[in-house]
Motif scaffolding. Structure first.
Motif, PDB file in Angstrom:
ATOM      1  N   ILE A  87       0.840  -1.196   0.000  1.00 48.23           N
ATOM      2  CA  ILE A  87       0.000   0.000   0.000  1.00 48.23           C
ATOM      3  C   ILE A  87       0.876   1.247   0.000  1.00 48.23           C
ATOM      4  N   ASP A  88       1.917   1.250   0.821  1.00 52.53           N
ATOM      5  CA  ASP A  88       2.843   2.384   0.883  1.00 52.53           C
ATOM      6  C   ASP A  88       3.474   2.642  -0.493  1.00 52.53           C
ATOM      7  N   ALA A  89       3.905   1.583  -1.169  1.00 48.35           N
ATOM      8  CA  ALA A  89       4.528   1.730  -2.493  1.00 48.35           C
ATOM      9  C   ALA A  89       3.529   2.268  -3.519  1.00 48.35           C
ATOM     10  N   LEU A  90       2.294   1.789  -3.475  1.00 54.52           N
ATOM     11  CA  LEU A  90       1.270   2.271  -4.410  1.00 54.52           C
ATOM     12  C   LEU A  90       0.971   3.748  -4.171  1.00 54.52           C
ATOM     13  N   LEU A  91       0.865   4.136  -2.918  1.00 49.62           N
ATOM     14  CA  LEU A  91       0.607   5.543  -2.598  1.00 49.62           C
ATOM     15  C   LEU A  91       1.767   6.426  -3.039  1.00 49.62           C
ATOM     16  N   LYS A  92       2.995   6.010  -2.748  1.00 45.78           N
ATOM     17  CA  LYS A  92       4.169   6.795  -3.128  1.00 45.78           C
ATOM     18  C   LYS A  92       4.238   6.988  -4.641  1.00 45.78           C
ATOM     19  N   ALA A  93       3.832   5.979  -5.401  1.00 44.31           N
ATOM     20  CA  ALA A  93       3.848   6.083  -6.863  1.00 44.31           C
ATOM     21  C   ALA A  93       2.911   7.181  -7.354  1.00 44.31           C
ATOM     22  N   HIS A  94       1.988   7.610  -6.495  1.00 47.86           N
ATOM     23  CA  HIS A  94       1.034   8.656  -6.860  1.00 47.86           C
ATOM     24  C   HIS A  94       1.218   9.913  -6.014  1.00 47.86           C
ATOM     25  N   GLY A  95       2.399  10.077  -5.440  1.00 48.35           N
ATOM     26  CA  GLY A  95       2.703  11.295  -4.691  1.00 48.35           C
ATOM     27  C   GLY A  95       2.014  11.392  -3.351  1.00 48.35           C
ATOM     28  N   ALA A  96       1.629  10.260  -2.779  1.00 48.22           N
ATOM     29  CA  ALA A  96       0.932  10.243  -1.492  1.00 48.22           C
ATOM     30  C   ALA A  96       1.731   9.409  -0.493  1.00 48.22           C
ATOM     31  N   SER A  97       1.223   9.363   0.721  1.00 43.42           N
ATOM     32  CA  SER A  97       1.853   8.547   1.761  1.00 43.42           C
ATOM     33  C   SER A  97       0.761   7.929   2.630  1.00 43.42           C
ATOM     34  N   LEU A  98       1.175   7.099   3.547  1.00 42.39           N
ATOM     35  CA  LEU A  98       0.214   6.489   4.460  1.00 42.39           C
ATOM     36  C   LEU A  98      -0.487   7.543   5.317  1.00 42.39           C
ATOM     37  N   ALA A  99       0.139   8.682   5.514  1.00 49.42           N
ATOM     38  CA  ALA A  99      -0.485   9.773   6.271  1.00 49.42           C
ATOM     39  C   ALA A  99      -1.690  10.351   5.546  1.00 49.42           C
ATOM     40  N   ASP A 100      -1.816  10.088   4.235  1.00 47.84           N
ATOM     41  CA  ASP A 100      -2.933  10.595   3.445  1.00 47.84           C
ATOM     42  C   ASP A 100      -4.139   9.660   3.439  1.00 47.84           C
ATOM     43  N   VAL A 101      -4.022   8.495   4.075  1.00 48.94           N
ATOM     44  CA  VAL A 101      -5.124   7.522   4.097  1.00 48.94           C
ATOM     45  C   VAL A 101      -6.271   8.080   4.937  1.00 48.94           C
ATOM     46  N   ILE A 102      -7.474   8.099   4.340  1.00 53.52           N
ATOM     47  CA  ILE A 102      -8.648   8.610   5.052  1.00 53.52           C
ATOM     48  C   ILE A 102      -9.665   7.508   5.358  1.00 53.52           C
ATOM     49  N   ASN A 103      -9.551   6.364   4.698  1.00 55.71           N
ATOM     50  CA  ASN A 103     -10.468   5.254   4.943  1.00 55.71           C
ATOM     51  C   ASN A 103      -9.736   3.948   4.709  1.00 55.71           C
ATOM     52  N   ILE A 104     -10.007   2.982   5.551  1.00 59.57           N
ATOM     53  CA  ILE A 104      -9.385   1.663   5.415  1.00 59.57           C
ATOM     54  C   ILE A 104     -10.437   0.594   5.671  1.00 59.57           C
ATOM     55  N   ARG A 105     -10.421  -0.427   4.829  1.00 55.67           N
ATOM     56  CA  ARG A 105     -11.304  -1.582   5.005  1.00 55.67           C
ATOM     57  C   ARG A 105     -10.423  -2.818   5.113  1.00 55.67           C
ATOM     58  N   THR A 106     -10.646  -3.566   6.166  1.00 57.52           N
ATOM     59  CA  THR A 106      -9.840  -4.750   6.438  1.00 57.52           C
ATOM     60  C   THR A 106     -10.736  -5.981   6.425  1.00 57.52           C
ATOM     61  N   TYR A 107     -10.254  -7.018   5.778  1.00 56.82           N
ATOM     62  CA  TYR A 107     -10.950  -8.296   5.716  1.00 56.82           C
ATOM     63  C   TYR A 107     -10.042  -9.334   6.367  1.00 56.82           C
ATOM     64  N   LEU A 108     -10.503  -9.930   7.454  1.00 53.71           N
ATOM     65  CA  LEU A 108      -9.735 -10.939   8.187  1.00 53.71           C
ATOM     66  C   LEU A 108     -10.468 -12.268   8.135  1.00 53.71           C
ATOM     67  N   THR A 109      -9.709 -13.345   8.016  1.00 53.88           N
ATOM     68  CA  THR A 109     -10.340 -14.670   8.046  1.00 53.88           C
ATOM     69  C   THR A 109     -10.587 -15.135   9.475  1.00 53.88           C
TER      70      THR A 109
END
Length: 129
Positions: free
Chosen positions: A57-79
């Protein structure tokens, strides 16, 4: 508003050719929203998989000029939602500021049978100065 779909070369490539990893919605003021597809990672333990997910996720965000600090929503799926604390400890290593809005779901199975966690995020990228 302009919408583009991307699989950045600087990040791990998608596991299937049937989806894009990032949808970027650009606004006239120069700001953007990034919608990331759900990410899974290899690893024997939930902690290893969670760490790999956030690194991707960090690498994908950085590729678009963003960082983890820019995350405003997260959805987690756990088994196994009883292991939420184990996942949460890794998540807190990566998301160190004010926590984003969040939803967590328990699911019986993910895209890959060995996957224990999948995470998708939305990030808001402010307009350049």
């Amino acid at each position: 508003m302009q919408i583009s779909l991307d699989n950045p070369a600087s990040a791990p490539q998608p596991l299937s050719p049937y989806y894009s990893q990032v949808a970027r919605v650009e606004y006239a003021d120069g700001g953007a929203l990034l919608f990331l597809s759900g990410q899974i990672a290899e690893g024997a333990t939930l902690a290893e998989q969670s760490r790999g997910v956030f690194e991707t996720i960090d690498a994908l965000l950085k590729a678009h000029g963003a960082s983890l600090a820019d995350v405003i929503n997260i959805r987690t799926y756990l088994t196994d939602v009883t292991r939420l604390d184990e996942y949460g400890a890794v998540r807190r290593e990566f998301l160190t500021g004010t926590p984003p809005t969040s939803m967590t779901f328990e699911v019986p199975r993910l895209f890959r049978p060995e996957a224990q966690v999948e995470v998708e995020v939305v990030a808001a990228v402010p307009a350049a100065g």
